[in-house]
Design an enzyme around this catalytic site. Structure first.
Site, PDB file in Angstrom:
ATOM      1  N   GLU A   3       5.767  11.446   0.398  1.00  4.18           N
ATOM      2  CA  GLU A   3       4.507  12.150   0.668  1.00  4.18           C
ATOM      3  C   GLU A   3       3.669  12.352  -0.591  1.00  4.18           C
ATOM      4  OE1 GLU A   3       4.417  15.220   3.619  1.00  4.18           O
ATOM      5  OE2 GLU A   3       6.368  14.615   4.409  1.00  4.18           O
ATOM      6  N   ALA A   9       0.848  -1.191   0.000  1.00  8.26           N
ATOM      7  CA  ALA A   9       0.000   0.000   0.000  1.00  8.26           C
ATOM      8  C   ALA A   9       0.882   1.238   0.000  1.00  8.26           C
ATOM      9  CB  ALA A   9      -0.921   0.009   1.221  1.00  8.26           C
ATOM     10  N   SER A  17       5.132  12.393  -7.797  1.00 10.82           N
ATOM     11  CA  SER A  17       4.724  13.431  -8.752  1.00 10.82           C
ATOM     12  C   SER A  17       3.463  13.012  -9.497  1.00 10.82           C
ATOM     13  CB  SER A  17       5.852  13.704  -9.755  1.00 10.82           C
ATOM     14  OG  SER A  17       6.942  14.330  -9.121  1.00 10.82           O
TER      15      SER A  17
END
Length: 380
Positions: A363, A130, A366
């Protein structure tokens, strides 16, 4: 529209710049080579208030604005991206999640030592299966005899090996999809909770990244962070702010690489003149400076919007996307300007080149940023 830092912000900028050059720069290369997490430097940053930037003084924080915060991250990252990454992850992920969604008791127990820099925070959403699809979390949390029992594994956790307090995510309500994921606080030393493999990374090597393993890990009921089932939704809110800080990380590293290249171009001589006199080098420097300035505007705009309480989902994604790709381009050109020397560890641009790439991945890649931006544009 005011694009200038005020007097207090300029004073903060100078203070952090001096701290980074004095406390971080002399050790940067050695820390990178040894992959050592710099606890002493982080403790010093904590005493300066840099590990509690975003939080009120009542919780041990410095009470700074988000614009102040991205100024801090840029200045540290201009010297060392690994330290910038660690300060950013500690502030805007782990600590901020507890500040935004924790109970008063959780804030007193966990946020206060985090904000003071007495403890290091980790925040772990990603799992082996995940990553970009964080909603595919498989770790589980089951109520049993008045406690939560967690099982599963997290990966790519910043401070996974060195962190003292971790925020992790696990499925509490199977069948509810993303609404069945909850967040929990786990302390280092809790039985059944341990770091796994420490990643041997290309860059930002002094900021440790490791697995977190949960094997029948029992924690109290009140270690549930936020409401049951709100973990994934809250994580997305946290990531909006986190992406602004990654934008600042990228701007800082890009600036560090550019400044090193500018100085080198004035010193390095070929054909009996400095290479800065050649148009090929001048144009590279011009493009680097222009892109950094544009990236900074996007980052500071998003930070200012957050300070004003506005929805920053779109602005944060744009800032993170553009800045992260700018730092990769700038670092590449920095190595090119240095030529063969840029390919050696004797010059800082080699490290900026390796450190830069994480900004396009961490985080939210792109590709995920473009997805977020496109969805917002199409829903408008």
């Amino acid at each position: 529209m005011d694009f200038e830092l005020n007097d207090e912000q300029q004073a903060l900028q100078r203070t952090v710049r001096e701290f980074a050059r004095r406390e971080i720069a002399p050790h940067s290369r050695a820390l990178d080579e040894s992959q050592t997490f710099p606890r002493e430097i982080m403790a010093a940053a904590g005493k300066l208030g840099l590990l509690g930037c975003l939080f009120p003084e009542e919780y041990g924080g410095a009470g700074l604005s988000y614009v102040d915060y991205v100024t801090v991250i840029e200045e540290i990252s201009a010297v060392d991206g690994a330290l910038g990454l660690s300060v950013a992850a500690h502030n805007s992920l782990c600590s901020n999640h507890i500040f935004m969604f924790g109970s008063e008791d959780q804030k007193q127990r966990y946020l206060v030592p985090l904000a003071r820099g007495e403890k290091i925070g980790s925040w772990s959403l990603t799992e082996p299966t995940a990553g970009s699809d964080a909603g595919g979390t498989r770790s589980t949390a089951v109520l049993e005899d008045g406690t939560w029992v967690l099982n599963g594994a997290k990966t790519f956790a910043t401070h996974g090996a060195s962190g003292d307090i971790a925020v992790v995510f696990a499925v509490t309500d199977p069948g509810q999809g993303k609404r069945g994921i909850s967040a929990f606080i786990i302390e280092r030393g809790t039985q059944g909770f341990k770091p796994g493999k420490k990643e041997d990374k290309m860059g930002c090597r002094a900021s440790d990244t490791a697995e977190l393993i949960m094997e029948d890990c029992r924690i109290p009921l009140d270690n549930l962070l936020g409401k049951r089932g709100d973990g994934f939704v809250n994580a997305l809110q946290i990531l909006d702010g986190g992406r602004i800080s990654i934008g600042a990380l990228a701007v800082g590293m890009a600036r560090g690489a550019y400044e090193a290249s500018l100085a080198y171009s004035k010193e390095r001589r070929q054909f009996n003149r400095p290479i800065s006199s050649f148009q090929a080098i001048q144009w590279k420097l011009a493009d680097m400076a222009t892109e950094i300035a544009a990236a900074r505007m996007l980052v500071y705009r998003a930070a200012d919007m957050k300070d004003r309480g506005e929805d920053v989902n779109l602005a944060a994604a744009m800032a993170k996307l553009y800045s992260s790709e700018v730092v990769v381009r700038v670092a590449n050109e920095a190595v090119q300007i240095h030529g063969g020397y840029g390919y050696t560890k004797d010059y800082p641009v080699e490290k900026f080149y390796r450190d830069a790439k994480i900004c396009t991945i961490g985080e939210g890649t792109s590709e995920i940023q473009r997805l977020v931006i496109a969805r917002r544009l199409l829903d408008a």
